[in-house]
Scaffold this active site. Structure first.
Site, PDB file in Angstrom:
ATOM      1  N   ASP A   1      -2.900   2.363  -6.057  1.00  0.00           N
ATOM      2  CA  ASP A   1      -1.844   2.444  -5.053  1.00  0.00           C
ATOM      3  C   ASP A   1      -1.765   1.267  -4.107  1.00  0.00           C
ATOM      4  OD1 ASP A   1      -4.237   3.067  -3.845  1.00  0.00           O
ATOM      5  OD2 ASP A   1      -3.402   4.574  -2.521  1.00  0.00           O
ATOM      6  N   GLU A   2      -2.488   0.178  -4.367  1.00  0.00           N
ATOM      7  CA  GLU A   2      -2.346  -0.980  -3.488  1.00  0.00           C
ATOM      8  C   GLU A   2      -2.677  -2.269  -4.238  1.00  0.00           C
ATOM      9  OE1 GLU A   2      -5.176  -1.582  -0.295  1.00  0.00           O
ATOM     10  OE2 GLU A   2      -6.467  -0.002  -1.110  1.00  0.00           O
TER      11      GLU A   2
ATOM     12  N   ASP B   1       0.859  -1.188   0.000  1.00  0.00           N
ATOM     13  CA  ASP B   1       0.000   0.000   0.000  1.00  0.00           C
ATOM     14  C   ASP B   1       0.895   1.237   0.000  1.00  0.00           C
ATOM     15  OD1 ASP B   1      -2.133   1.694   0.144  1.00  0.00           O
ATOM     16  OD2 ASP B   1      -2.735   1.169   2.185  1.00  0.00           O
TER      17      ASP B   1
END
Length: 388
Positions: free
Chosen positions: A100-101, A6
């Site tokens: 983003d993860e 993350d």
């Protein structure tokens, strides 16, 4: 063991990386109008209580010194592609949750690359070296615990939870950390005296099912470290869309047409960046009354050409009869029926290697990639003020 990666304050961190004058300062990514919300907040801004999805006005009241940066989704997508390329060096089993993860299953890589903890540290280091950004990483036997672990020591966290540690790790956590516990479920659990995950373990699955329905059994399983879901590699997207909520309701036809052109230009650029063709075009319209209308048209041939998509949007828009002079609060353009390019059926007089519109789009995309999305645009979009 599953790895969850993350990125820390992703959008805001990209802004601070790309603009050194923002480093160490509170940064809010988003717009500054009454209808704007915070897309991301740097950790400096979070210390004042700012967070994503908060109205921008509220965030600025909490942190008057915050610097508001308009979002640059093309830049964020490019960084996300870099990170995905790092993941691919270790395993094909990558399940992105957002830009983003992602979850990674590295079981098949252990013989060559080492234990999951070793692989996770390498991934974290490579992200820092190659993107100058920081990721928090969690490693655990099951997906939802890996996600909790990555969040446990943010920013720049690295937490490993082994199978033997699983129950002790979960027990003291608030029950809200379980997937599926939201505003509706939390009061029901509170009435049962359940505050921590360990409290939930005092109940049988039948009792929880009686109180919460099928969700009760699901929560009982999570509380006992049961989460059999595998990491599912990225599926092909079904659609690409972009919409804009305006600062004020729009009524002027020329302004509305310009906004539609800008939206079409954005989704066409993203379509080509992701290497897809679209077969269906949708226009979304939300009136000042909040009534939402959608209209769509199917193309005779899949395309990624801005000119063809814009012509289609114009036809859809022209065919829709706006009720009276009511203002328009939101417009959106979506592309669906996405397919990968194959050999195209070209007209007799079309350049077999590179049709003219395709050459134009390719040149525009290359310039924007190097100099930014606003570096080159259609002439009618020059009168459109920048929006965030």
């Amino acid at each position: 063991m599953i790895i969850h990666v993350d990125m820390d304050a992703f959008y805001a961190s990209v802004e601070q990386r790309d603009f050194p004058n923002l480093q160490g300062k509170p940064v809010l990514v988003g717009g500054v109008t009454p209808r704007s919300v915070v897309a991301a907040a740097s950790y400096e801004a979070r210390r004042s209580g700012c967070r994503s999805a908060m109205p921008m006005g509220e965030a600025l009241r909490l942190c008057p010194s915050a610097i508001v940066q308009p979002h640059r989704f093309a830049a964020y997508r490019e960084v996300a592609r870099q990170i995905q390329n790092i993941f691919a060096r270790f395993t094909p089993l990558v399940e992105p949750l957002s830009l983003d993860e992602a979850f990674l299953d590295v079981a098949g890589s252990e013989a060559c690359l080492g234990q999951p903890e070793v692989i996770a540290r390498q991934i974290k280091q490579l992200i820092r070296q190659e993107t100058a950004l920081v990721a928090s990483v969690g490693v655990a036997p099951i997906k939802f615990v890996a996600k909790i672990a990555s969040d446990a020591a943010k920013p720049d966290g690295f937490v490993v939870v082994t199978a033997d540690e699983l129950m002790d790790f979960l027990g003291p956590l608030h029950v809200q950390r379980l997937w599926g516990v939201g505003k509706a479920t939390l009061p029901k659990l509170a009435r049962l005296g359940i505050e921590k995950i360990a409290d939930l373990r005092k109940f049988t699955p039948d009792r929880l099912a009686q109180e919460l329905g099928q969700q009760g059994r699901h929560l009982w399983e999570l509380a006992h470290g049961i989460d059999p879901r595998p990491v599912v590699p990225q599926r092909e997207p079904q659609s690409i869309s972009h919409e804009e909520t305006f600062d004020e309701d729009l009524t002027d036809s020329a302004t509305l047409a310009t906004e539609l052109h800008s939206l079409t230009d954005e989704v066409a650029h993203r379509l080509r960046a992701d290497k897809f063709l679209a077969t269906t075009v949708t226009v979304k319209i939300r009136l000042a009354s909040f009534q939402t209308i959608t209209r769509q048209q199917t193309l005779s041939d899949p395309t990624d050409q801005t000119s063809t998509l814009w012509e289609t949007v114009q036809r859809i828009w022209s065919a829709w009869k706006r009720p009276g002079k009511q203002g328009i609060r939101l417009l959106g353009v979506g592309l669906a029926g996405l397919v990968r390019p194959t050999a195209r059926q070209l007209s007799l007089f079309e350049d077999q290697q590179n049709p003219p519109d395709q050459r134009i789009d390719s040149a525009v995309d290359a310039i924007r990639l190097r100099f930014g999305n606003d570096s080159l645009k259609s002439a009618d979009l020059l009168r459109r003020p920048p929006r965030s």
